[in-house]
Structures are given as C-alpha cells and as structure tokens.
Write a protein that holds these residues in place. Structure first.
Motif, PDB file in Angstrom:
ATOM      1  N   VAL A 188      52.542  52.879  10.097  1.00  0.00           N
ATOM      2  CA  VAL A 188      51.670  53.147  11.247  1.00  0.00           C
ATOM      3  C   VAL A 188      51.621  51.929  12.168  1.00  0.00           C
ATOM      4  O   VAL A 188      51.669  52.059  13.391  1.00  0.00           O
ATOM      5  N   GLU A 189      51.532  50.738  11.591  1.00  0.00           N
ATOM      6  CA  GLU A 189      51.445  49.519  12.386  1.00  0.00           C
ATOM      7  C   GLU A 189      52.682  49.336  13.267  1.00  0.00           C
ATOM      8  O   GLU A 189      52.589  48.919  14.421  1.00  0.00           O
ATOM      9  N   THR A 190      53.859  49.644  12.712  1.00  0.00           N
ATOM     10  CA  THR A 190      55.109  49.512  13.467  1.00  0.00           C
ATOM     11  C   THR A 190      55.138  50.486  14.639  1.00  0.00           C
ATOM     12  O   THR A 190      55.476  50.111  15.767  1.00  0.00           O
ATOM     13  N   LEU A 191      54.767  51.737  14.369  1.00  0.00           N
ATOM     14  CA  LEU A 191      54.760  52.735  15.441  1.00  0.00           C
ATOM     15  C   LEU A 191      53.744  52.368  16.516  1.00  0.00           C
ATOM     16  O   LEU A 191      54.033  52.463  17.707  1.00  0.00           O
ATOM     17  N   ALA A 192      52.564  51.919  16.105  1.00  0.00           N
ATOM     18  CA  ALA A 192      51.538  51.519  17.070  1.00  0.00           C
ATOM     19  C   ALA A 192      52.048  50.385  17.957  1.00  0.00           C
ATOM     20  O   ALA A 192      51.880  50.410  19.184  1.00  0.00           O
ATOM     21  N   ALA A 193      52.692  49.398  17.352  1.00  0.00           N
ATOM     22  CA  ALA A 193      53.232  48.274  18.119  1.00  0.00           C
ATOM     23  C   ALA A 193      54.312  48.741  19.087  1.00  0.00           C
ATOM     24  O   ALA A 193      54.345  48.316  20.249  1.00  0.00           O
ATOM     25  N   GLN A 194      55.200  49.632  18.637  1.00  0.00           N
ATOM     26  CA  GLN A 194      56.270  50.152  19.505  1.00  0.00           C
ATOM     27  C   GLN A 194      55.687  50.917  20.692  1.00  0.00           C
ATOM     28  O   GLN A 194      56.134  50.746  21.829  1.00  0.00           O
ATOM     29  N   VAL A 218      50.513  60.775  11.515  1.00  0.00           N
ATOM     30  CA  VAL A 218      51.437  61.913  11.391  1.00  0.00           C
ATOM     31  C   VAL A 218      52.794  61.557  12.017  1.00  0.00           C
ATOM     32  O   VAL A 218      53.850  61.809  11.425  1.00  0.00           O
ATOM     33  N   GLU A 219      52.757  60.976  13.213  1.00  0.00           N
ATOM     34  CA  GLU A 219      54.007  60.592  13.884  1.00  0.00           C
ATOM     35  C   GLU A 219      54.754  59.520  13.097  1.00  0.00           C
ATOM     36  O   GLU A 219      55.984  59.553  13.010  1.00  0.00           O
ATOM     37  N   ALA A 220      54.018  58.584  12.527  1.00  0.00           N
ATOM     38  CA  ALA A 220      54.651  57.530  11.729  1.00  0.00           C
ATOM     39  C   ALA A 220      55.353  58.133  10.518  1.00  0.00           C
ATOM     40  O   ALA A 220      56.484  57.748  10.184  1.00  0.00           O
ATOM     41  N   GLN A 221      54.701  59.088   9.858  1.00  0.00           N
ATOM     42  CA  GLN A 221      55.319  59.744   8.702  1.00  0.00           C
ATOM     43  C   GLN A 221      56.577  60.510   9.124  1.00  0.00           C
ATOM     44  O   GLN A 221      57.591  60.476   8.425  1.00  0.00           O
ATOM     45  N   LYS A 222      56.511  61.208  10.258  1.00  0.00           N
ATOM     46  CA  LYS A 222      57.684  61.955  10.751  1.00  0.00           C
ATOM     47  C   LYS A 222      58.868  61.015  10.988  1.00  0.00           C
ATOM     48  O   LYS A 222      60.013  61.395  10.777  1.00  0.00           O
ATOM     49  N   ASN A 223      58.556  59.810  11.471  1.00  0.00           N
ATOM     50  CA  ASN A 223      59.615  58.850  11.803  1.00  0.00           C
ATOM     51  C   ASN A 223      59.912  57.872  10.681  1.00  0.00           C
ATOM     52  O   ASN A 223      60.724  56.964  10.840  1.00  0.00           O
ATOM     53  N   ASN A 224      59.197  58.052   9.546  1.00  0.00           N
ATOM     54  CA  ASN A 224      59.422  57.218   8.371  1.00  0.00           C
ATOM     55  C   ASN A 224      59.269  55.728   8.676  1.00  0.00           C
ATOM     56  O   ASN A 224      60.097  54.904   8.287  1.00  0.00           O
ATOM     57  N   VAL A 225      58.194  55.410   9.420  1.00  0.00           N
ATOM     58  CA  VAL A 225      57.881  54.018   9.729  1.00  0.00           C
ATOM     59  C   VAL A 225      56.404  53.785   9.435  1.00  0.00           C
ATOM     60  O   VAL A 225      55.607  54.720   9.446  1.00  0.00           O
TER      61      VAL A 225
END
Length: 94
Positions: free
Chosen positions: A26-32, A17-24
């Motif tokens: 899931v793997e990128t958000l998890a790594a960040q 959900v957070e990845a979709q909100k930030n348009n990135v």
C-alpha cells in the motif's frame, strides 16, 4: 525518510484493493500515486506560465492542439473586446 499520514478509512480501503490487484505494498502505491499527482501542473500554474510567456514574448508552454483552438476561435465571437479586458476579468475571478 518515512512519515505517517492519516487518510480516511474508505480511501485507505480503495488504496488497499488497488495495491493487492497490482501486487505492491500500500505504501508503494500511495507514493507512486502522490508522485504522479504532484508532477502534473495545476491549472493556475499553467495559466501563470502561459501569461508570463506572452508577457515576455516567449513561446507558450502549452502543448495542445493549436489548430483546433484556432478553428474554434475563428468560429466564435470573443467575449471581450481586448486582451486587457479579458485579463482584468480573469484577475477578479482568481
């Protein structure tokens, strides 16, 4: 290098959900998020660093509000009579 990690479904859903909100992805958000979490010092590593600095007579790595700490120390009664007593107590708790 790429590795797979298993995480609970509920946590993955939140991440998605957070990845979709930030348009990135899931793997990128998890790594960040992991990089950010791992970059923060842990409580025990901070205590070790401060204790080591005191023992060596060096400035402490703590960047907090020293004036606020000093005021609170002046306004309270110490729980221990000496630094050695406090350190012995803390070592038993760790």
């Amino acid at each position: 290098m790429s590795k797979q990690v298993s995480i609970p479904d509920g946590l993955y859903s939140q991440l998605s959900v957070e990845a979709q909100k930030n348009n990135v992805p899931v793997e990128t958000l998890a790594a960040q998020l992991l990089e950010s979490a791992l970059a923060k010092p842990t409580y025990s590593s901070l205590v070790r660093a401060i204790t080591q600095a005191y023992a060596q007579g060096l400035p402490t790595p703590y960047l907090g509000e020293w004036s606020q700490i000093e005021e609170e120390l002046k306004a309270t009664k110490p729980a221990f009579n000496t630094l050695e007593d406090a350190m012995n107590y803390s070592r038993r708790k760790l």
